[in-house]
Design an enzyme around this catalytic site. Structure first.
Site, PDB file in Angstrom:
ATOM      1  N   ARG A 131       0.887  -1.170   0.000  1.00 28.79           N
ATOM      2  CA  ARG A 131       0.000   0.000   0.000  1.00 28.79           C
ATOM      3  C   ARG A 131       0.912   1.203   0.000  1.00 28.79           C
ATOM      4  O   ARG A 131       1.664   1.426   0.946  1.00 28.79           O
ATOM      5  CB  ARG A 131      -0.919  -0.035   1.235  1.00 28.79           C
ATOM      6  CG  ARG A 131      -1.764   1.230   1.449  1.00 28.79           C
ATOM      7  CD  ARG A 131      -2.752   1.463   0.308  1.00 28.79           C
ATOM      8  NE  ARG A 131      -3.653   2.577   0.594  1.00 28.79           N
ATOM      9  CZ  ARG A 131      -3.443   3.843   0.206  1.00 28.79           C
ATOM     10  NH1 ARG A 131      -2.368   4.163  -0.499  1.00 28.79           N
ATOM     11  NH2 ARG A 131      -4.323   4.786   0.504  1.00 28.79           N
TER      12      ARG A 131
ATOM     13  N   HIS B  86       1.557   7.135   1.841  1.00 29.57           N
ATOM     14  CA  HIS B  86       0.444   8.080   1.701  1.00 29.57           C
ATOM     15  C   HIS B  86       0.104   8.676   3.060  1.00 29.57           C
ATOM     16  O   HIS B  86       0.652   8.273   4.087  1.00 29.57           O
ATOM     17  CB  HIS B  86      -0.780   7.346   1.139  1.00 29.57           C
ATOM     18  CG  HIS B  86      -1.399   6.386   2.129  1.00 29.57           C
ATOM     19  ND1 HIS B  86      -0.861   5.164   2.411  1.00 29.57           N
ATOM     20  CD2 HIS B  86      -2.490   6.498   2.931  1.00 29.57           C
ATOM     21  CE1 HIS B  86      -1.593   4.546   3.318  1.00 29.57           C
ATOM     22  NE2 HIS B  86      -2.591   5.330   3.665  1.00 29.57           N
TER      23      HIS B  86
ATOM     24  N   HIS C 132      -3.451  11.000   5.139  1.00 30.07           N
ATOM     25  CA  HIS C 132      -4.840  11.451   5.015  1.00 30.07           C
ATOM     26  C   HIS C 132      -5.209  12.287   6.228  1.00 30.07           C
ATOM     27  O   HIS C 132      -4.512  12.269   7.240  1.00 30.07           O
ATOM     28  CB  HIS C 132      -5.811  10.280   4.845  1.00 30.07           C
ATOM     29  CG  HIS C 132      -5.358   9.002   5.483  1.00 30.07           C
ATOM     30  ND1 HIS C 132      -5.418   8.792   6.830  1.00 30.07           N
ATOM     31  CD2 HIS C 132      -4.814   7.875   4.952  1.00 30.07           C
ATOM     32  CE1 HIS C 132      -4.952   7.588   7.103  1.00 30.07           C
ATOM     33  NE2 HIS C 132      -4.562   7.000   5.992  1.00 30.07           N
TER      34      HIS C 132
ATOM     35  N   GLU D 177      -6.015   6.737  11.462  1.00 33.61           N
ATOM     36  CA  GLU D 177      -6.205   5.364  10.975  1.00 33.61           C
ATOM     37  C   GLU D 177      -5.918   4.368  12.095  1.00 33.61           C
ATOM     38  O   GLU D 177      -4.841   4.375  12.678  1.00 33.61           O
ATOM     39  CB  GLU D 177      -5.258   5.107   9.796  1.00 33.61           C
ATOM     40  CG  GLU D 177      -5.178   3.654   9.345  1.00 33.61           C
ATOM     41  CD  GLU D 177      -4.262   3.498   8.113  1.00 33.61           C
ATOM     42  OE1 GLU D 177      -4.368   4.340   7.195  1.00 33.61           O
ATOM     43  OE2 GLU D 177      -3.443   2.566   8.088  1.00 33.61           O
TER      44      GLU D 177
ATOM     45  N   HIS E 243       2.539   7.148   5.973  1.00 39.99           N
ATOM     46  CA  HIS E 243       2.791   5.751   6.342  1.00 39.99           C
ATOM     47  C   HIS E 243       2.666   4.830   5.134  1.00 39.99           C
ATOM     48  O   HIS E 243       2.216   5.260   4.056  1.00 39.99           O
ATOM     49  CB  HIS E 243       1.829   5.311   7.451  1.00 39.99           C
ATOM     50  CG  HIS E 243       0.388   5.546   7.119  1.00 39.99           C
ATOM     51  ND1 HIS E 243      -0.231   6.756   7.310  1.00 39.99           N
ATOM     52  CD2 HIS E 243      -0.563   4.731   6.586  1.00 39.99           C
ATOM     53  CE1 HIS E 243      -1.488   6.682   6.934  1.00 39.99           C
ATOM     54  NE2 HIS E 243      -1.732   5.457   6.472  1.00 39.99           N
TER      55      HIS E 243
ATOM     56  N   GLU F 118     -11.202   5.426   1.208  1.00 38.44           N
ATOM     57  CA  GLU F 118      -9.853   4.941   0.946  1.00 38.44           C
ATOM     58  C   GLU F 118      -9.374   5.378  -0.438  1.00 38.44           C
ATOM     59  O   GLU F 118      -8.184   5.423  -0.702  1.00 38.44           O
ATOM     60  CB  GLU F 118      -9.840   3.412   1.098  1.00 38.44           C
ATOM     61  CG  GLU F 118      -8.559   2.708   0.765  1.00 38.44           C
ATOM     62  CD  GLU F 118      -7.364   3.086   1.640  1.00 38.44           C
ATOM     63  OE1 GLU F 118      -7.559   3.633   2.745  1.00 38.44           O
ATOM     64  OE2 GLU F 118      -6.224   2.844   1.201  1.00 38.44           O
TER      65      GLU F 118
HETATM   66 MN    MN Z   1      -3.649   5.042   5.491  1.00 38.55          MN
END
Ligand code: MN
Ligand code: MN
Length: 393
Positions: free
Chosen positions: A101, A104, A106, A110, A149, A171
């Protein structure tokens, strides 16, 4: 082999109970009705109109990527769920490449729970602290809002639940490293890093999001300590798989909140009920409850003021929701263990137990309300039982 739907239909009772209701002659989705017995024939105690409090990840669109997949249950799918949204994600394993993943960040915090396999997680905090760790099934992590992360599968692959402290989160709306880099003029990139423009000639021209990369090196080789002795590395993981359950009369629980995991602003209970047992009647004074069913099947009645009550059925992969302070229980309706996560957008886990409340109230006052005997009142537990009833396997 295809199921004989005609005989299945005739075997399933219609929406009727005693003198109430009647047969169903029109189209029926028997499989779904079987999953929702308490919607098809509600308990007599159900009353009035309540919002929908269940959504299954099985009804959620899956985003397929090279290296893995993801789907989500947000406020769009479950409108009542304003405080928390959830994402399932799978990152593929492999010997030479595994799913990543992308790096990124946000605007939401999380909180994540490992469902299977092992993963390498990384982050860097605003003070220059570097975090790298490995997590396995039953472990969790928490990344505060804005902290960048990544997650990568080890060779056996991994699957995990991500939750966010805003029901409207998606997401698909995160800030990606690749997206940022390609939306900065090349000469600015060069100036920022003290490089020539050609150094960044090969940055990806589309989102990576989930993609293949060589598997992570051993943990000790992956650590990137800050050489500034004044910078402490942050602790964003919690190895909950190493923590024993607290045994209850009908099952067991783990509570994990900011008292044990300092960084988190989301608190959690992992609840396991033995066959026939149930999470006792209770409510939560400080936050809505967002549930994720890990194993087995359950039913839950949610009570609100003014004679409102509705009962929903759940199974593994479903999301349940209970607005703040509404009374509820969660009963194991299957033959095996029933296990679920209960998450709260609050650093501290809090609940009020109905039976503890009554046990710690002057008995004469309780008797005047409920007309139950002194012996029954004396039997109420002054300590929280959490999970009650049923038979130990
Ligand atoms: Mn995340
Ligand atoms: Mn609860």
């Amino acid at each position: 082999m295809a199921e004989d739907t005609s005989s299945t239909t005739s075997n399933l009772p219609g929406p009727e109970s005693g003198p109430l209701g009647g047969p169903q002659q029109g189209p029926r989705d028997v499989m779904r009705q079987r999953q929702n017995p308490d919607l098809l024939i509600p308990p007599r105690t159900d009353s009035g109109t309540m919002p929908n409090l269940r959504f299954s990840f099985a009804d959620s669109h899956v985003r397929l990527q090279p290296g893995g997949w993801t789907n989500e249950v947000t406020q769009r799918e479950l409108p009542i769920a304003t405080e928390i949204s959830g994402v399932q994600m799978h990152l593929n394993g492999g010997d030479t490449m595994t799913g990543v993943r992308e790096l990124h960040w946000h605007k939401e915090a999380e909180w994540a729970y490992m469902l299977s396999g092992t993963a390498r997680i990384t982050a860097v905090d605003p003070f220059g602290g570097s975090f790298v760790d490995d997590v396995k099934a039953g472990d969790l992590w928490f990344f505060p809002a804005g902290v960048p992360h990544s997650i990568q599968a080890h060779r056996e692959g991994c699957e995990f639940l991500l939750t966010f402290d805003d029901g409207a989160f998606s997401e698909n709306g995160t800030l990606l490293l690749s997206d940022f880099m390609r939306h900065v003029p090349p000469e600015v990139l060069a100036k920022n890093f003290g490089q020539t423009e050609s150094a960044f000639a090969n940055i990806p021209q589309e989102d990576l999001y989930i993609f293949w990369a060589p598997p992570p090196p051993p943990l000790q080789e992956a650590l990137v300590p800050n050489t500034d002795p004044n910078v402490q590395p942050p602790q964003y993981s919690f190895h909950l798989s190493q923590v024993d359950y607290v045994e209850c009369p009908g099952g067991r629980v783990k509570i994990i909140d900011s008292r044990r995991f300092g960084v988190t602003t989301i608190s959690c209970a992992v609840v396991e009920a033995d066959p026939g047992a149930m999470r006792e009647l209770h409510w939560h004074p400080n936050a809505d409850e967002w549930q994720y069913y890990l194993e087995g099947s359950a039913r839950m009645t949610v009570f609100d003021s003014s004679s409102l009550a509705r009962t929903f059925d759940y199974q593994a992969g479903d999301v349940g929701y209970v607005p703040k302070v509404l009374g509820h229980y969660v009963e194991n309706t299957g033959d095996g263990p029933m296990r679920f996560l209960a998450l709260f957008r609050h650093p501290l886990y809090q609940d009020v137990s109905l039976s503890q409340w009554l046990a710690l109230t002057p008995p004469g006052l309780v008797k005047a309300h409920l007309s139950v005997s002194n012996e029954v009142i004396a039997s109420f537990s002054k300590t929280k039982q959490s999970v009650v009833g049923g038979t130990k396997p």
